[in-house]
Enzyme design. Structure first.
Site, PDB file in Angstrom:
ATOM      1  N   GLU A   1      -3.993  -4.882  -2.888  1.00  0.00           N
ATOM      2  CA  GLU A   1      -4.720  -6.045  -2.368  1.00  0.00           C
ATOM      3  C   GLU A   1      -5.817  -5.568  -1.423  1.00  0.00           C
ATOM      4  O   GLU A   1      -5.679  -4.549  -0.770  1.00  0.00           O
ATOM      5  CB  GLU A   1      -3.777  -7.040  -1.686  1.00  0.00           C
ATOM      6  CG  GLU A   1      -2.907  -6.469  -0.573  1.00  0.00           C
ATOM      7  CD  GLU A   1      -3.614  -6.250   0.728  1.00  0.00           C
ATOM      8  OE1 GLU A   1      -4.653  -6.897   0.941  1.00  0.00           O
ATOM      9  OE2 GLU A   1      -3.138  -5.425   1.537  1.00  0.00           O
TER      10      GLU A   1
ATOM     11  N   CYS B   1      -3.986  -2.678   8.958  1.00  0.00           N
ATOM     12  CA  CYS B   1      -4.288  -1.803   7.812  1.00  0.00           C
ATOM     13  C   CYS B   1      -4.989  -0.499   8.176  1.00  0.00           C
ATOM     14  O   CYS B   1      -4.472   0.587   7.889  1.00  0.00           O
ATOM     15  CB  CYS B   1      -5.144  -2.548   6.803  1.00  0.00           C
ATOM     16  SG  CYS B   1      -4.229  -3.804   5.931  1.00  0.00           S
TER      17      CYS B   1
ATOM     18  N   THR C   1       0.853  -1.203   0.000  1.00  0.00           N
ATOM     19  CA  THR C   1       0.000   0.000   0.000  1.00  0.00           C
ATOM     20  C   THR C   1       0.882   1.244   0.000  1.00  0.00           C
ATOM     21  O   THR C   1       1.630   1.481   0.949  1.00  0.00           O
ATOM     22  CB  THR C   1      -0.910  -0.018   1.241  1.00  0.00           C
ATOM     23  OG1 THR C   1      -1.694  -1.213   1.184  1.00  0.00           O
ATOM     24  CG2 THR C   1      -1.821   1.195   1.283  1.00  0.00           C
TER      25      THR C   1
HETATM   26  C1  UDX Z   1      -8.907  -4.613   6.189  1.00  0.00           C
HETATM   27  C2  UDX Z   1      -9.776  -4.496   4.929  1.00  0.00           C
HETATM   28  O1  UDX Z   1     -11.060  -5.103   5.181  1.00  0.00           O
HETATM   29  C3  UDX Z   1      -9.082  -5.155   3.763  1.00  0.00           C
HETATM   30  O2  UDX Z   1      -9.855  -4.997   2.588  1.00  0.00           O
HETATM   31  C4  UDX Z   1      -7.712  -4.493   3.577  1.00  0.00           C
HETATM   32  O3  UDX Z   1      -7.004  -5.059   2.521  1.00  0.00           O
HETATM   33  C5  UDX Z   1      -6.908  -4.585   4.858  1.00  0.00           C
HETATM   34  O4  UDX Z   1      -7.644  -4.024   5.934  1.00  0.00           O
HETATM   35  P1  UDX Z   1      -8.427  -6.489   8.014  1.00  0.00           P
HETATM   36  O5  UDX Z   1      -7.621  -5.449   8.752  1.00  0.00           O
HETATM   37  O6  UDX Z   1      -7.858  -7.850   7.859  1.00  0.00           O
HETATM   38  O7  UDX Z   1      -8.762  -5.972   6.536  1.00  0.00           O
HETATM   39  O8  UDX Z   1      -9.801  -6.695   8.812  1.00  0.00           O
HETATM   40  P2  UDX Z   1     -11.325  -6.260   8.817  1.00  0.00           P
HETATM   41  O9  UDX Z   1     -12.120  -7.497   8.968  1.00  0.00           O
HETATM   42  O10 UDX Z   1     -11.704  -5.365   7.703  1.00  0.00           O
HETATM   43  O11 UDX Z   1     -11.419  -5.484  10.225  1.00  0.00           O
HETATM   44  C6  UDX Z   1     -10.619  -4.345  10.542  1.00  0.00           C
HETATM   45  C7  UDX Z   1     -10.946  -3.836  11.922  1.00  0.00           C
HETATM   46  O12 UDX Z   1     -12.237  -3.239  11.991  1.00  0.00           O
HETATM   47  C8  UDX Z   1     -10.973  -4.922  13.001  1.00  0.00           C
HETATM   48  O13 UDX Z   1     -10.423  -4.407  14.185  1.00  0.00           O
HETATM   49  C9  UDX Z   1     -12.449  -5.224  13.168  1.00  0.00           C
HETATM   50  O14 UDX Z   1     -12.752  -5.781  14.414  1.00  0.00           O
HETATM   51  C10 UDX Z   1     -13.028  -3.838  13.005  1.00  0.00           C
HETATM   52  N1  UDX Z   1     -14.438  -3.837  12.558  1.00  0.00           N
HETATM   53  C11 UDX Z   1     -14.758  -4.333  11.336  1.00  0.00           C
HETATM   54  C12 UDX Z   1     -15.420  -3.294  13.375  1.00  0.00           C
HETATM   55  O15 UDX Z   1     -15.147  -2.826  14.501  1.00  0.00           O
HETATM   56  N2  UDX Z   1     -16.712  -3.257  12.904  1.00  0.00           N
HETATM   57  C13 UDX Z   1     -17.053  -3.724  11.685  1.00  0.00           C
HETATM   58  O16 UDX Z   1     -18.246  -3.651  11.326  1.00  0.00           O
HETATM   59  C14 UDX Z   1     -16.049  -4.296  10.879  1.00  0.00           C
END
Ligand code: UDX
Length: 429
Positions: free
Chosen positions: A149, A258, A121
């Site tokens: 990605e 991320c 990124t």
């Molecule tokens: C994220 C993006 O979804 C992905 O597309 C990108 O490439 C990398 O960052 P990731 O960090 O693996 O992926 O997890 P994700 O499931 O999206 O959750 C990120 C954070 O947000 C977590 O701490 C999760 O608990 C939180 N979250 C997610 C919430 O608090 N509420 C939600 O509704 C969704």
């Protein structure tokens, strides 16, 4: 095709294994010899569902090889993917030193017409820097493209195999054709844009999702004061097709590798080009202070954590991963210890890292051993086994005042209260 993927972190290993599963010859390259030796034995250095099987299949087929040698991998490669880390620099911008080091190291080995694809990124403008580093070292022709990605930890393999979309940031027709061929087995929509648009799409998606979570957390705060139920509010707004009911769940804020980094980086990028950063900075600020605000409220609600036995369930930043980057546990457990609570913890996958992060605390072998005699249970992560607890048993083995803090709103407040728990959720009265 032959592909080199530089960087065997989370994205690099998943990308290498997936491309090998499509029948390509793939070199996963990293300067860390220990990691490469382990990967060649099929040992993936982190937990990600289905990834070890895919890596094992790749190794067995002979198509997937991990190496530390640029000279072995790059000269044969049609495509060299850069998937190294971009940690935040002190001013919040993405630190490109690993991206540019990879560019420099590959340059002497490039065959003519290689496609150099930046998957890390990075902000717009990076591809020109990569190009210039390579051009300083070689006269061969090559192209630099962006392949951001969008995979999520915990479902990275299936996200990569069945993505919502594949974004290809490239301008030359021949290069676009090759990249389309590479991604052909992936089911998602292929979106072809310029490298700058691809880079902005990645930051925009993450910043948008981060603000969506921050927004619903703000609304949850209001619900706690006025008797509304956030889950009902989400159901009601979700019926509006413009809004949708997914990716809204409130909690202690977003974590992981991320969102926190990308929101900060986009703000720093906006600043660096003389643009306003207002909203992005605010999202970051609100998320950053959310956990300490909620902990202060929980402390009051339980009548002080001091001398209470508190069982913390879920230590990773979310379910199905052992990644602890920006995990809520990293703020919650030190706070509880500072308040004088007796902390017990459990996570289905996080184990070795526990002492390093939290010092000596009780780490249960299973969830019921952990909650035994606890006066307060705090659910931080919705691992499957943590959201299917035997509530009757939980009530019997925990101690008065049987407080259950559900930071993921996984249990029904009325049922919990009926069972005799003092239940605290997010965004509920
Ligand atoms: C994220 C993006 O979804 C992905 O597309 C990108 O490439 C990398 O960052 P990731 O960090 O693996 O992926 O997890 P994700 O499931 O999206 O959750 C990120 C954070 O947000 C977590 O701490 C999760 O608990 C939180 N979250 C997610 C919430 O608090 N509420 C939600 O509704 C969704």
């Amino acid at each position: 095709m032959t592909i080199t993927v530089i960087g065997t972190g989370f994205v690099g290993v998943v990308t290498s294994a997936v491309f090998a599963s499509f029948g390509h010859r793939v070199f996963g390259l990293d300067i860390d010899e220990g990691k490469i030796a382990k990967l060649n034995k099929g040992k993936v250095p982190f937990f990600e569902p289905d990834l070890d099987t895919l890596v094992a299949q790749g190794l067995q087929s002979g198509r997937l090889v991990f190496t530390t040698e640029y000279e072995l991998a790059v000269p044969d490669s049609d495509i060299v993917v850069i998937a190294v880390g971009t940690p935040s620099a002190t001013d919040g911008t993405a630190d490109l030193k690993f991206v540019l080091a990879a560019a420099k190291q590959m340059s002497a080995c490039l065959q003519p017409d290689t496609i150099v694809a930046v998957k890390s990124t990075v902000p717009p403008g990076t591809n020109e820097k990569v190009r210039s580093v390579i051009e300083d070292e070689t006269d061969v022709s090559f192209s630099v493209v962006s392949l951001p990605e969008f995979l999520k930890e915990g479902s990275a393999v299936s996200d990569t195999l069945n993505p919502d979309r594949v974004v290809i940031g490239a301008n030359e027709e021949k290069v676009i054709d090759t990249l389309l061929k590479l991604h052909e087995p992936m089911r998602g929509k292929k979106i072809i844009v310029s490298p700058e648009s691809a880079q902005m799409a990645k930051y925009t998606a993450n910043a948008y999702l981060a603000q969506r979570i921050t927004f619903i957390n703000q609304i949850a705060n209001l619900c706690e004061k006025n008797g509304a139920h956030i889950e009902d509010v989400i159901q009601a707004i979700g019926a509006d097709a413009r809004i949708g009911s997914h990716y809204w769940y409130p909690g202690l804020g977003y974590g992981g590798s991320c969102f926190p980094k990308d929101v900060k980086e986009l703000a720093a990028y906006a600043r660096s080009i003389g643009e306003g950063e207002g909203l992005l900075v605010k999202i970051d600020e609100l998320n950053d202070k959310r956990i300490s605000q909620k902990l202060g409220e929980f402390d009051k609600a339980v009548g002080g954590f001091k001398d209470k036995t508190v069982a913390v369930l879920g230590l990773s930043f979310k379910k199905n991963t052992n990644d602890m980057r920006e995990a809520p546990s990293l703020k919650v457990i030190p706070y509880l210890k500072e308040q004088g609570a007796i902390v017990k913890a459990f996570d289905p996958k996080v184990r070795e890292e526990v002492e390093q992060h939290f010092g000596k605390i009780f780490l249960g072998e299973d969830v019921y051993e952990t909650v035994q005699d606890a006066q307060v249970v705090i659910l931080l992560v919705e691992w499957d086994e943590l959201v299917q607890l035997d509530l009757q048993k939980l009530k019997e083995i925990t101690k008065s005042p049987h407080i259950f803090i559900d930071t993921r709103n996984q249990y029904d407040p009325a049922k919990m209260r009926h069972l005799g728990f003092s239940y605290i959720g997010i965004g509920n009265p």
